[in-house]
Design a protein around this motif. Structure first.
Motif, PDB file in Angstrom:
ATOM      1  N   GLY A  82      -0.297  20.214 -25.227  1.00  0.00           N
ATOM      2  CA  GLY A  82      -1.295  20.951 -24.459  1.00  0.00           C
ATOM      3  C   GLY A  82      -2.620  21.044 -25.197  1.00  0.00           C
ATOM      4  N   LEU A 125      -4.226  17.545 -25.204  1.00  0.00           N
ATOM      5  CA  LEU A 125      -4.816  17.288 -23.884  1.00  0.00           C
ATOM      6  C   LEU A 125      -6.167  17.972 -23.749  1.00  0.00           C
ATOM      7  N   THR A 126      -6.239  19.215 -24.183  1.00  0.00           N
ATOM      8  CA  THR A 126      -7.492  19.959 -24.111  1.00  0.00           C
ATOM      9  C   THR A 126      -8.601  19.251 -24.869  1.00  0.00           C
ATOM     10  N   PHE A 159     -11.119  24.205 -17.820  1.00  0.00           N
ATOM     11  CA  PHE A 159      -9.880  23.433 -17.783  1.00  0.00           C
ATOM     12  C   PHE A 159      -8.700  24.391 -17.753  1.00  0.00           C
ATOM     13  N   ASN A 160      -7.537  23.836 -17.474  1.00  0.00           N
ATOM     14  CA  ASN A 160      -6.317  24.622 -17.536  1.00  0.00           C
ATOM     15  C   ASN A 160      -5.156  23.701 -17.909  1.00  0.00           C
ATOM     16  N   ILE A 161      -4.160  24.285 -18.558  1.00  0.00           N
ATOM     17  CA  ILE A 161      -2.997  23.561 -19.049  1.00  0.00           C
ATOM     18  C   ILE A 161      -1.735  24.237 -18.530  1.00  0.00           C
ATOM     19  N   LEU A 193      -2.770  18.814 -17.302  1.00  0.00           N
ATOM     20  CA  LEU A 193      -4.129  19.335 -17.484  1.00  0.00           C
ATOM     21  C   LEU A 193      -4.949  19.066 -16.243  1.00  0.00           C
ATOM     22  N   THR A 201      -9.234  19.628 -15.012  1.00  0.00           N
ATOM     23  CA  THR A 201     -10.586  20.086 -15.346  1.00  0.00           C
ATOM     24  C   THR A 201     -11.438  20.121 -14.087  1.00  0.00           C
TER      25      THR A 201
END
Length: 331
Positions: free
Chosen positions: A86, A89-90, A131-133, A142, A144
């Protein structure tokens, strides 16, 4: 030409799922090579990834600002893997969309634990980049967005849980409203009921994660979903505390029995008690037509990524050496 070159360079036929992946990769390649705004939907399957301790520590060192110590606080290796991916990915998403080098990326979290980018940027077409995971079972996902606020969630199938359908429903009875439970239980078989529940649970989590208030939004049954359309083109809508919220838009996608949900909403939907996240948004208030266009935009195609795909170019040589050395030890 892209698809032809792949077809003729392989010795086997490409099945439908692989073709979808190739199309998604081609679509992403075209977007990344243009000057058009980029919104990402990335997914990593960690089920077959078994990193050595050396590889794991090397990857943790690539994300020093994103609370890496938290990764090893998880007792189970699978939880550690999902947490680390995670974070990778960010960083990869921020570097891809905004061009910020890994080492300059700083990640903060709201009081509700919603992650956000602290590092300033000057990308005009991404004034509200966020963004979010999400991770559960074998997948880490992920999403965005550049103008809207975004949430993402992954809901694993029953096979990934150590409960029967009746047990699961009893333990999570406050997740859905009476009307939703009625719709779920009308689905027929337990498998169909589980799918209907997964979709609603995932949507609710994506909704709360976009807002940013996390566990403070309780119970989840306050967000009541109706889901219209055929299974391959579902159209979710939400009411919150009995009030319709047409400004929210949702997308559902199924993969290997998992349901992925993405939520979009205007920036005014954010719940940020301290205000640090909202301060990073350069245009929190948009013209009505601009916001409606952003909310109604098609959901980008999900692209499957490997762990290696998420690394900065300068880390690849060392990473490959670590992986090769580990493979040699296991032989």
């Amino acid at each position: 030409f892209f698809f032809a070159s792949i077809f003729f360079s392989t010795s086997r036929m490409i099945d439908f799922d692989e073709l979808e992946e190739l199309e998604a990769l081609a679509e992403e390649r075209d977007r990344l090579s243009s000057d058009q705004p980029i919104c990402l939907r990335w997914v990593v399957d960690v089920s077959a990834w078994e990193p050595s301790d050396e590889e794991f520590d090397f990857l943790i060192d690539l994300v020093p600002s994103d609370n890496p110590d938290q990764v090893k606080k998880y007792k189970l290796r699978d939880d550690q893997k999902r947490s680390l991916v995670g974070r990778l990915l960010t960083h990869a998403a921020v570097a891809t969309v905004l061009g910020i080098p890994y080492r300059e990326i700083s990640i903060g979290r709201t009081k509700g634990r919603k992650p956000f980018l602290c590092t300033p940027h000057n990308v005009d077409w991404a004034p509200n980049f966020n963004f979010n995971i999400s991770h559960e079972g074998r997948y880490v996902a992920l999403a965005t967005e550049n103008l809207c606020v975004v949430g993402v969630d992954v809901a694993a199938p029953l096979s990934e849980r150590n409960q029967s359908v009746p047990q699961l429903f009893a333990n999570l009875d406050t997740v859905c409203s009476p009307r939703e439970w009625n719709d779920i239980r009308k689905q027929g078989s337990e498998e169909q009921q589980m799918g209907a529940f997964q979709r609603r649970w995932s949507l609710k989590e994506a909704f709360v994660k976009a807002r940013g208030d996390g566990l403070a939004f309780d119970p989840l049954s306050r967000a009541e979903f109706t889901i219209g359309g055929p299974l391959d083109a579902l159209e979710p809508r939400v009411c919150v505390d009995g009030q319709a919220r047409p400004e929210w838009n949702f997308f559902l996608e199924e993969r290997d029995g998992y349901w992925f949900s993405v939520s979009r909403a205007p920036a005014k939907a954010i719940i940020d008690a301290v205000g640090q996240f909202t301060k990073t948004l350069k245009r929190p208030t948009l013209a009505q037509d601009e916001m409606e266009k952003a909310l109604a935009a098609p959901n980008p195609t999900s692209v499957i990524k490997s762990v290696r795909d998420l690394l900065p170019a300068e880390a690849l040589r060392k990473y490959d050496e670590l992986v090769d050395a580990d493979c040699a030890r296991r032989q």
